[in-house]
Design a protein around this motif. Sequence first.
Motif, PDB file in Angstrom:
ATOM      1  N   ARG A  90      97.207  52.486  34.930  1.00 51.93           N
ATOM      2  CA  ARG A  90      96.339  52.280  33.777  1.00 51.93           C
ATOM      3  C   ARG A  90      94.889  52.448  34.227  1.00 51.93           C
ATOM      4  N   VAL A  91      94.159  53.308  33.529  1.00 52.56           N
ATOM      5  CA  VAL A  91      92.803  53.686  33.927  1.00 52.56           C
ATOM      6  C   VAL A  91      91.794  53.237  32.881  1.00 52.56           C
ATOM      7  N   LEU A  92      90.674  52.683  33.354  1.00 51.61           N
ATOM      8  CA  LEU A  92      89.542  52.380  32.486  1.00 51.61           C
ATOM      9  C   LEU A  92      88.465  53.418  32.742  1.00 51.61           C
ATOM     10  N   ASP A  93      88.097  54.152  31.692  1.00 48.88           N
ATOM     11  CA  ASP A  93      87.034  55.156  31.768  1.00 48.88           C
ATOM     12  C   ASP A  93      85.829  54.627  31.002  1.00 48.88           C
ATOM     13  N   LEU A  94      84.837  54.139  31.743  1.00 53.02           N
ATOM     14  CA  LEU A  94      83.637  53.562  31.120  1.00 53.02           C
ATOM     15  C   LEU A  94      82.598  54.646  30.838  1.00 53.02           C
ATOM     16  N   ALA A  95      81.742  54.368  29.854  1.00 52.91           N
ATOM     17  CA  ALA A  95      80.748  55.342  29.404  1.00 52.91           C
ATOM     18  C   ALA A  95      81.451  56.652  29.068  1.00 52.91           C
ATOM     19  N   ALA A  96      82.614  56.526  28.454  1.00 45.84           N
ATOM     20  CA  ALA A  96      83.472  57.681  28.194  1.00 45.84           C
ATOM     21  C   ALA A  96      82.931  58.578  27.101  1.00 45.84           C
ATOM     22  N   GLY A  97      82.007  58.075  26.289  1.00 51.50           N
ATOM     23  CA  GLY A  97      81.417  58.897  25.242  1.00 51.50           C
ATOM     24  C   GLY A  97      82.452  59.426  24.281  1.00 51.50           C
ATOM     25  N   THR A  98      82.507  60.752  24.165  1.00 49.58           N
ATOM     26  CA  THR A  98      83.444  61.384  23.240  1.00 49.58           C
ATOM     27  C   THR A  98      84.832  61.580  23.851  1.00 49.58           C
ATOM     28  N   CYS A 120      86.130  53.669  27.025  1.00 48.89           N
ATOM     29  CA  CYS A 120      85.254  52.587  26.561  1.00 48.89           C
ATOM     30  C   CYS A 120      83.802  53.043  26.587  1.00 48.89           C
ATOM     31  N   ASP A 121      83.073  52.762  25.510  1.00 47.18           N
ATOM     32  CA  ASP A 121      81.664  53.146  25.426  1.00 47.18           C
ATOM     33  C   ASP A 121      80.965  52.203  24.450  1.00 47.18           C
ATOM     34  N   PHE A 122      79.637  52.078  24.576  1.00 48.33           N
ATOM     35  CA  PHE A 122      78.901  51.204  23.676  1.00 48.33           C
ATOM     36  C   PHE A 122      78.355  51.938  22.458  1.00 48.33           C
ATOM     37  N   ILE A 160      83.420  55.546  36.047  1.00 47.11           N
ATOM     38  CA  ILE A 160      82.290  55.728  35.137  1.00 47.11           C
ATOM     39  C   ILE A 160      81.537  56.964  35.601  1.00 47.11           C
ATOM     40  N   SER A 161      81.327  57.906  34.676  1.00 43.89           N
ATOM     41  CA  SER A 161      80.663  59.165  35.017  1.00 43.89           C
ATOM     42  C   SER A 161      79.386  59.321  34.209  1.00 43.89           C
ATOM     43  N   PHE A 162      78.270  59.410  34.917  1.00 47.68           N
ATOM     44  CA  PHE A 162      76.969  59.687  34.325  1.00 47.68           C
ATOM     45  C   PHE A 162      76.591  58.665  33.250  1.00 47.68           C
ATOM     46  N   GLY A 163      76.977  57.409  33.498  1.00 44.23           N
ATOM     47  CA  GLY A 163      76.663  56.367  32.532  1.00 44.23           C
ATOM     48  C   GLY A 163      76.092  55.107  33.143  1.00 44.23           C
ATOM     49  N   LEU A 164      76.282  54.906  34.436  1.00 49.14           N
ATOM     50  CA  LEU A 164      75.838  53.660  35.058  1.00 49.14           C
ATOM     51  C   LEU A 164      74.324  53.505  34.975  1.00 49.14           C
ATOM     52  N   ILE A 220      82.680  56.444  40.884  1.00 48.41           N
ATOM     53  CA  ILE A 220      81.460  56.594  40.092  1.00 48.41           C
ATOM     54  C   ILE A 220      80.868  57.972  40.351  1.00 48.41           C
ATOM     55  N   ALA A 221      80.617  58.720  39.286  1.00 47.12           N
ATOM     56  CA  ALA A 221      79.855  59.960  39.395  1.00 47.12           C
ATOM     57  C   ALA A 221      78.508  59.719  38.728  1.00 47.12           C
ATOM     58  N   GLU A 222      77.437  60.012  39.433  1.00 47.40           N
ATOM     59  CA  GLU A 222      76.111  59.783  38.857  1.00 47.40           C
ATOM     60  C   GLU A 222      75.116  60.771  39.461  1.00 47.40           C
TER      61      GLU A 222
END
Length: 257
Positions: A54-62, A79-81, A118-122, A147-149
């Motif tokens: 089970r994976v959590l993808d934060l700042a996933a956007g679209t 997940c995204d805000f 989390i990719s390009f969102g931190l 983390i990709a940033e």
Amino acid sequence: MNRASLDKRPDEVATMFDDVAPKYDVVNDVLSMGQTRRWRKIVVDAMEVSKGHRVLDLAAGTGTSSEPYADAGIDVVACDFSLGMLKVGKRRRPDIDFIAGDATNLPFADSTFDATTISFGLRNVNEPKKALAEMLRVTKPGGRLVIAEFSQPVVPLWRTMYTEYLMRALPAIAVKVASNPDAYVYLAESIRAWPDQDHLAAWLEESGWEKVTYRNLTGGIVAVHRAFKPAAASEGAAAAIAAHKGPVAKLRRNIVR
């Protein structure tokens, strides 16, 4: 300098992303000169997950970053805000679970996910260290974080050219292709203000993650950091580590080529 919010309130940042949601993925491909897809593939490979995880993808956007997991039959939560981003993603990929959430106060129980990314969102999180502690909380013991940033190019001349591109060319291109060009001025400034690879690695260790390494992509324009949650660490010990306020040391990392 390390405040990714650049004096914007979280709700202002969310509204900004709502505005750019319809064309966000297309504009990113243009501005990165087609590199975003390569960067995201490297992140997926670094996660080393398969069916049953089970994976959590934060700042996933679209949900562009979540799609490879779903396509492989892996249970992924995007997940995204930004509600605007999530709505665009849900229309395109109704099979993916899209959940609105604040990275500094995630709506998930402890030790829920086998791996978190989390990719390009931190850098757009108001309190990135708090977000790293939250990612630790919701990841299972022994689980992985990737983390990709955007980061700091390692060649001085390239770093200068990249900064000029960010502050001059990128906003000019955004005027022609983006629905909200001002948002890309903010994004360029947030990239320039973000700390380098070693500082982010130190933040990860301060937050309780271990075995921290990173890999530079495109000469350090992007860095992919990897870390693991201690297999036997108690949540109380992790919280104590995350609350550490000591100085951030300039550390030399094991760079994976």
